[in-house]
Design a protein around this motif. Sequence first.
Motif, PDB file in Angstrom:
ATOM      1  N   GLU A 117      61.492  27.967 147.443  1.00  0.00           N
ATOM      2  CA  GLU A 117      62.358  26.983 147.028  1.00  0.00           C
ATOM      3  C   GLU A 117      61.964  25.585 147.457  1.00  0.00           C
ATOM      4  O   GLU A 117      61.576  25.762 148.904  1.00  0.00           O
ATOM      5  CB  GLU A 117      63.876  27.428 147.325  1.00  0.00           C
TER       6      GLU A 117
ATOM      7  N   GLN B  16      78.204  31.445 145.913  1.00  0.00           N
ATOM      8  CA  GLN B  16      77.905  30.121 145.614  1.00  0.00           C
ATOM      9  C   GLN B  16      76.531  29.871 144.553  1.00  0.00           C
ATOM     10  O   GLN B  16      76.332  28.932 143.868  1.00  0.00           O
ATOM     11  CB  GLN B  16      77.533  29.250 146.744  1.00  0.00           C
ATOM     12  N   TYR B  17      75.839  30.921 144.517  1.00  0.00           N
ATOM     13  CA  TYR B  17      74.818  31.007 143.432  1.00  0.00           C
ATOM     14  C   TYR B  17      75.229  31.687 142.200  1.00  0.00           C
ATOM     15  O   TYR B  17      74.251  32.085 141.288  1.00  0.00           O
ATOM     16  CB  TYR B  17      73.635  31.590 144.080  1.00  0.00           C
TER      17      TYR B  17
ATOM     18  N   TRP C 149      76.350  30.338 139.296  1.00  0.00           N
ATOM     19  CA  TRP C 149      75.760  29.643 138.237  1.00  0.00           C
ATOM     20  C   TRP C 149      74.643  28.923 138.598  1.00  0.00           C
ATOM     21  O   TRP C 149      74.213  27.747 138.184  1.00  0.00           O
ATOM     22  CB  TRP C 149      76.728  28.660 137.477  1.00  0.00           C
ATOM     23  N   SER C 150      73.745  29.279 139.597  1.00  0.00           N
ATOM     24  CA  SER C 150      72.674  28.604 140.026  1.00  0.00           C
ATOM     25  C   SER C 150      71.291  29.371 139.646  1.00  0.00           C
ATOM     26  O   SER C 150      71.087  30.237 139.259  1.00  0.00           O
ATOM     27  CB  SER C 150      72.540  28.682 141.819  1.00  0.00           C
ATOM     28  N   THR C 151      70.359  28.252 139.274  1.00  0.00           N
ATOM     29  CA  THR C 151      68.903  28.833 138.810  1.00  0.00           C
ATOM     30  C   THR C 151      67.784  27.889 139.472  1.00  0.00           C
ATOM     31  O   THR C 151      68.177  26.833 140.039  1.00  0.00           O
ATOM     32  CB  THR C 151      68.957  28.787 137.343  1.00  0.00           C
TER      33      THR C 151
ATOM     34  N   GLN D 201      68.932  33.518 139.383  1.00  0.00           N
ATOM     35  CA  GLN D 201      69.321  33.557 140.941  1.00  0.00           C
ATOM     36  C   GLN D 201      68.970  35.173 141.167  1.00  0.00           C
ATOM     37  O   GLN D 201      68.107  35.654 142.096  1.00  0.00           O
ATOM     38  CB  GLN D 201      70.277  33.137 141.583  1.00  0.00           C
TER      39      GLN D 201
ATOM     40  N   ARG E 107      65.891  23.936 143.020  1.00  0.00           N
ATOM     41  CA  ARG E 107      67.070  24.827 142.728  1.00  0.00           C
ATOM     42  C   ARG E 107      68.062  23.783 141.941  1.00  0.00           C
ATOM     43  O   ARG E 107      68.367  22.649 142.379  1.00  0.00           O
ATOM     44  CB  ARG E 107      67.717  25.279 144.146  1.00  0.00           C
ATOM     45  N   GLU E 108      68.627  24.322 141.006  1.00  0.00           N
ATOM     46  CA  GLU E 108      69.969  23.757 140.306  1.00  0.00           C
ATOM     47  C   GLU E 108      71.029  24.628 140.678  1.00  0.00           C
ATOM     48  O   GLU E 108      71.176  25.523 140.275  1.00  0.00           O
ATOM     49  CB  GLU E 108      69.643  23.600 138.772  1.00  0.00           C
ATOM     50  N   MET E 109      72.126  24.034 141.498  1.00  0.00           N
ATOM     51  CA  MET E 109      73.042  24.912 142.019  1.00  0.00           C
ATOM     52  C   MET E 109      74.087  25.009 140.820  1.00  0.00           C
ATOM     53  O   MET E 109      74.664  26.233 140.791  1.00  0.00           O
ATOM     54  CB  MET E 109      73.729  23.855 143.039  1.00  0.00           C
ATOM     55  N   LEU E 110      74.055  24.071 139.670  1.00  0.00           N
ATOM     56  CA  LEU E 110      75.104  24.331 138.545  1.00  0.00           C
ATOM     57  C   LEU E 110      74.358  24.111 137.397  1.00  0.00           C
ATOM     58  O   LEU E 110      74.048  23.090 136.956  1.00  0.00           O
ATOM     59  CB  LEU E 110      76.146  23.293 138.594  1.00  0.00           C
ATOM     60  N   ASP E 111      74.108  25.419 136.607  1.00  0.00           N
ATOM     61  CA  ASP E 111      73.209  25.209 135.435  1.00  0.00           C
ATOM     62  C   ASP E 111      74.317  25.136 134.511  1.00  0.00           C
ATOM     63  O   ASP E 111      75.234  26.009 134.169  1.00  0.00           O
ATOM     64  CB  ASP E 111      72.467  26.625 135.331  1.00  0.00           C
TER      65      ASP E 111
END
Length: 417
Positions: free
Chosen positions: A9, A32-33, A35-37, A91, A114-118
């Motif tokens: 990352e 917390q991941y 919806w993360s990508t 993820q 990293r995009e925390m909210l896709d």
Amino acid sequence: GKNCSLLQEMDIIEKQDENCYCYVQNRTIHLQYLWSTLQVKVNSREKFRFEPISEKSNCRNSETVFEFAACAVQILWKPETCTETSMSIRQYGEDVCFKIQPFKTVPYTVRVKREMLDGKLLFLFVAGIFLFHFANSLSRSTKFFYLSGITLGVLALLVFVLLTLKRFIPRHSTFWILMSGCWMASLYFIYCFKENMQWLWSEHRNYLLGYFLAVGITSFAICYQHGPLTAELSITLFTWTLQLTAFVLIYCGVTIPQVAYAVIAVSLCSKGLCYPLGAACHIARKIKTHFKSKKLVFKYLTEEEYREQGETETVRALEELRSFCRNPDFPSWIAVSKLRSPHRFADFVLGFPHVSPAETKAHEEEYGIGSSFLEEQLFETRVQSEQDDPANPIHEDEENEDEMHKQISFPYATELL
């Protein structure tokens, strides 16, 4: 492989020779991941070839026919060259590897962010929840039927064509075998286009737009010709199809499969418990209404309502009195002996009005609109109110009306008994 570089990352790698890169997934689950990508972007001043590498590069080790077909097509499928590309890595998916082949010795840059909210994942998840809970009502909607037909024709053209030609297939077993094959082929084509949609859109945008437009219009025309679903069995099958599609959207909308399974299970339980919960809520409302203390509610009548209610109740009371007097148990001789005019009482019991026309006319002349009595009462009340309170005309009118109602009487009330 041994020659591939591992991506982390926030990495920024600059190279100019051919190389492969791999991202190894973290096996520890963190909510917390959900919806993360990870977004991997590769850009360069000159064109290069971006080629994804499958973990199962040897097609002979494929366990199923579907895996073998996917491996064979990935070998033959070579993406076009480009100067900039990007890919999204989930993820908690599989390990991802890709190879970059520059055509010239020009440096290229690989960035990992990293995009925390896709937004795409969140949209798929919410759409799946919405589609599952409203599948029954959407399956009966005409607009949604046409929209579903257009979407099915664009994404799964083989399935749409087979459904259109269903009437020409005599045996049901043959139809379902063909349907299974068409669905597997359509899903595989969707998978292949999804993996390479970015360069397809950048290089062959006109062809894609033409395909979407032509197939969409044709699908709408065929759906319009057949008309919306009317049979209850067809609507039920359509509802189940929408619910299965909702499960697929929920599964694809999160990065943790365990969370997707839990959400699907909760959705099924909530769908099955809706009737017991509805019955329990209805019983609770009934019990609450039964034990709730009833408060008296007073409703004030308008003048028109008061007059209508008075007339209605007077007619009803007179009819009840006539019925009571016609009863064989009624002491008619005792009543006649105490009446001043027995003949008039007999007419009343037989259905004649209780007030004669002469009495009605005399009452209107004496107390009706334009009578001398009403004018005198209004004039005296107004003069007296002006002397008492000349500064409040609104209050004066209200008191005049109250005094008028108190002083006006009806002298021709008939005494029957």
